[in-house]
Design an enzyme around this catalytic site. Structure first.
Site, mmCIF file in Angstrom:
data_model
loop_
_atom_site.group_PDB
_atom_site.id
_atom_site.type_symbol
_atom_site.label_atom_id
_atom_site.label_comp_id
_atom_site.label_asym_id
_atom_site.label_seq_id
_atom_site.Cartn_x
_atom_site.Cartn_y
_atom_site.Cartn_z
ATOM 1 N N GLY A 224 8.379 -5.725 43.010
ATOM 2 C CA GLY A 224 8.951 -5.611 41.672
ATOM 3 C C GLY A 224 9.127 -4.197 41.152
ATOM 4 O O GLY A 224 9.130 -3.218 41.896
ATOM 5 N N CYS A 249 3.984 3.119 49.214
ATOM 6 C CA CYS A 249 5.102 2.305 48.733
ATOM 7 C C CYS A 249 5.083 2.164 47.197
ATOM 8 O O CYS A 249 5.441 3.102 46.509
ATOM 9 C CB CYS A 249 5.134 0.954 49.446
ATOM 10 S SG CYS A 249 6.758 0.172 49.393
ATOM 11 N N TYR A 294 12.905 -0.175 44.769
ATOM 12 C CA TYR A 294 12.938 0.886 43.758
ATOM 13 C C TYR A 294 12.637 2.222 44.428
ATOM 14 O O TYR A 294 12.020 2.266 45.494
ATOM 15 C CB TYR A 294 11.912 0.618 42.652
ATOM 16 C CG TYR A 294 12.324 -0.507 41.724
ATOM 17 C CD1 TYR A 294 12.883 -0.234 40.475
ATOM 18 C CD2 TYR A 294 12.182 -1.836 42.104
ATOM 19 C CE1 TYR A 294 13.279 -1.259 39.622
ATOM 20 C CE2 TYR A 294 12.582 -2.874 41.266
ATOM 21 C CZ TYR A 294 13.130 -2.579 40.032
ATOM 22 O OH TYR A 294 13.541 -3.595 39.201
ATOM 23 N N HIS A 334 5.528 2.517 55.010
ATOM 24 C CA HIS A 334 4.276 1.835 55.383
ATOM 25 C C HIS A 334 3.646 2.446 56.630
ATOM 26 O O HIS A 334 4.031 2.106 57.749
ATOM 27 C CB HIS A 334 4.542 0.348 55.616
ATOM 28 C CG HIS A 334 4.731 -0.419 54.345
ATOM 29 N ND1 HIS A 334 3.699 -1.074 53.704
ATOM 30 C CD2 HIS A 334 5.822 -0.603 53.575
ATOM 31 C CE1 HIS A 334 4.162 -1.641 52.600
ATOM 32 N NE2 HIS A 334 5.451 -1.368 52.499
ATOM 33 N N GLU A 336 0.835 1.817 57.899
ATOM 34 C CA GLU A 336 0.085 0.818 58.695
ATOM 35 C C GLU A 336 1.002 0.093 59.672
ATOM 36 O O GLU A 336 0.539 -0.550 60.613
ATOM 37 C CB GLU A 336 -0.624 -0.189 57.771
ATOM 38 C CG GLU A 336 0.222 -1.328 57.241
ATOM 39 C CD GLU A 336 1.221 -0.939 56.177
ATOM 40 O OE1 GLU A 336 2.040 -1.794 55.809
ATOM 41 O OE2 GLU A 336 1.184 0.214 55.705
#
Length: 360
Positions: A224, A249, A294, A334, A336
């Site tokens: 979001g 992120c 975003y 990311h 990971e």
């Protein structure tokens, strides 16, 4: 021959007919696309896809099945998935069930037989769209009207964040993870390094975090609009300068907001595992795994204490920042890498190095 029994309807009036699999329920969500060739299980269970319908651009999905280890959350909240072709007889030594079985168990609807190239081109041209998956017999005009009058959910971080704090004990430095929708892959990377982890809800005040005596704070990914997470932004403001901080992120966007930067909605976002990111300090390019809609405005950082450290090679979007005075840094991707390449897992070690140096 199998009969078409379901359709995907877009808010612009486009209708795609296809074949139902997974749950039979009808749904509405934000239609996005993911370009990864593998990692569909991790993507479907990634909390950052909350409220969205994922279109997989790779033409065959489900070919290596589903296993117990690759879930990124126990309760996925993706709205639906769209594929060209679904594999009904997967083959892999780790396979335990089909994609269809997994989706039925999780009550997630899906549609196959769709021209995903056409769909992706449409999203790239017009941006993300509201879409619904409904029975083929439903009236198109009525469903399009319903779609136009449906508001997409807000405050999505609150829907996926853990409601209570929990611990993952280790013998190393204590790290508090602010859970905006944290992926299991991030916890695994911290566990690998022996850290003592406490995961707290997204709206935990700074004083509560400091009460836990952490050596560092990690702000996780999540779904979001970052501007919906005002409580997290306020906590970050208070924590900067008191502890080393690492944002991933959504965490990257929230750090930018906390320091006076601005965020904006991208036309269709970055969702895939092959996004090239240039490190502006070393000029090295990492291939990264990304899932975000975003971005942080680089222009808005000029009057803040943040410096842009990385940009996306494809479109110049800000992919990383660091603080001028304190051990605070973040990336938009990311590290990971679940799924994705392992180019940037070193960032977890940089975070630990920051903690060591700060303690000195």
């Amino acid at each position: 021959m199998e009969k078409q029994d379901v359709k995907l309807i877009l808010e612009d009036g486009t209708v795609y007919k296809g074949y139902s699999f997974g749950s039979k329920k009808e749904t509405i969500g934000e239609l996005v696309f993911n370009t990864a060739m593998t990692g569909y299980q991790e993507s479907i269970s990634d909390p950052s896809y909350n409220g969205q319908i994922i279109t997989f651009t790779y033409p065959l999905i489900g070919n290596y099945g589903i296993n117990k280890d690759d879930y990124e959350t126990i309760t996925p909240s993706v709205k639906a998935i769209v594929v060209r072709e679904v594999c009904k007889k997967p083959s892999n030594f780790r396979n335990e069930k089909t994609l269809d079985q997994m989706l039925k168990e999780l009550d997630i609807p899906a549609i196959s037989g769709i021209d995903t190239r056409s769909l992706t081109k449409k999203i790239r041209k017009f941006g993300t769209l509201k879409a619904s998956i409904v029975d083929i017999e439903k009236n198109d005009k009525e469903e399009i009207e319903k779609l136009k009058n449906t508001d997409l959910p807000e405050n999505q971080i609150s829907q996926v964040s853990s409601k209570n704090a929990f611990k993952s004990t280790g013998e190393g430095y204590r790290v508090v993870v602010i859970d905006c929708g944290v992926k299991n892959g991030i916890i695994k990377e911290l566990n690998k390094r022996g850290l003592d982890i406490i995961v707290v809800p997204y709206n935990t005040p700074a004083k509560e975090i400091l009460r836990l005596s952490p050596d560092g704070v990690l702000i996780s990914n999540g779904p979001g609009d970052p501007q919906d997470a005002g409580e997290t932004v306020e906590a970050i403001k208070e924590l900067i300068g008191k502890l080393p901080i690492f944002g991933i992120c959504m965490g990257h966007q929230l750090i930018a907001l906390a320091c006076g930067g601005k965020t904006y909605k991208l036309k269709f976002g970055h969702r895939g595992v092959n996004q090239p990111v240039r490190n502006l300090e070393t000029n090295k390019v990492d291939i990264t795994s990304q899932n975000h809609g975003y971005g942080v405005s680089i222009e808005s950082l000029k009057n803040t204490d943040l410096i842009a450290t990385r940009i996306c090679v494809n479109d110049g979007v800000c992919e990383g920042v660091k603080h001028k005075k304190y051990p605070v840094f973040s990336v938009q991707y990311h590290p990971e890498s679940s799924p994705g390449p392992n180019d940037s897992s070193y960032l977890f070690d940089e975070f630990i190095e920051n903690i060591k140096n700060f303690k000195k």
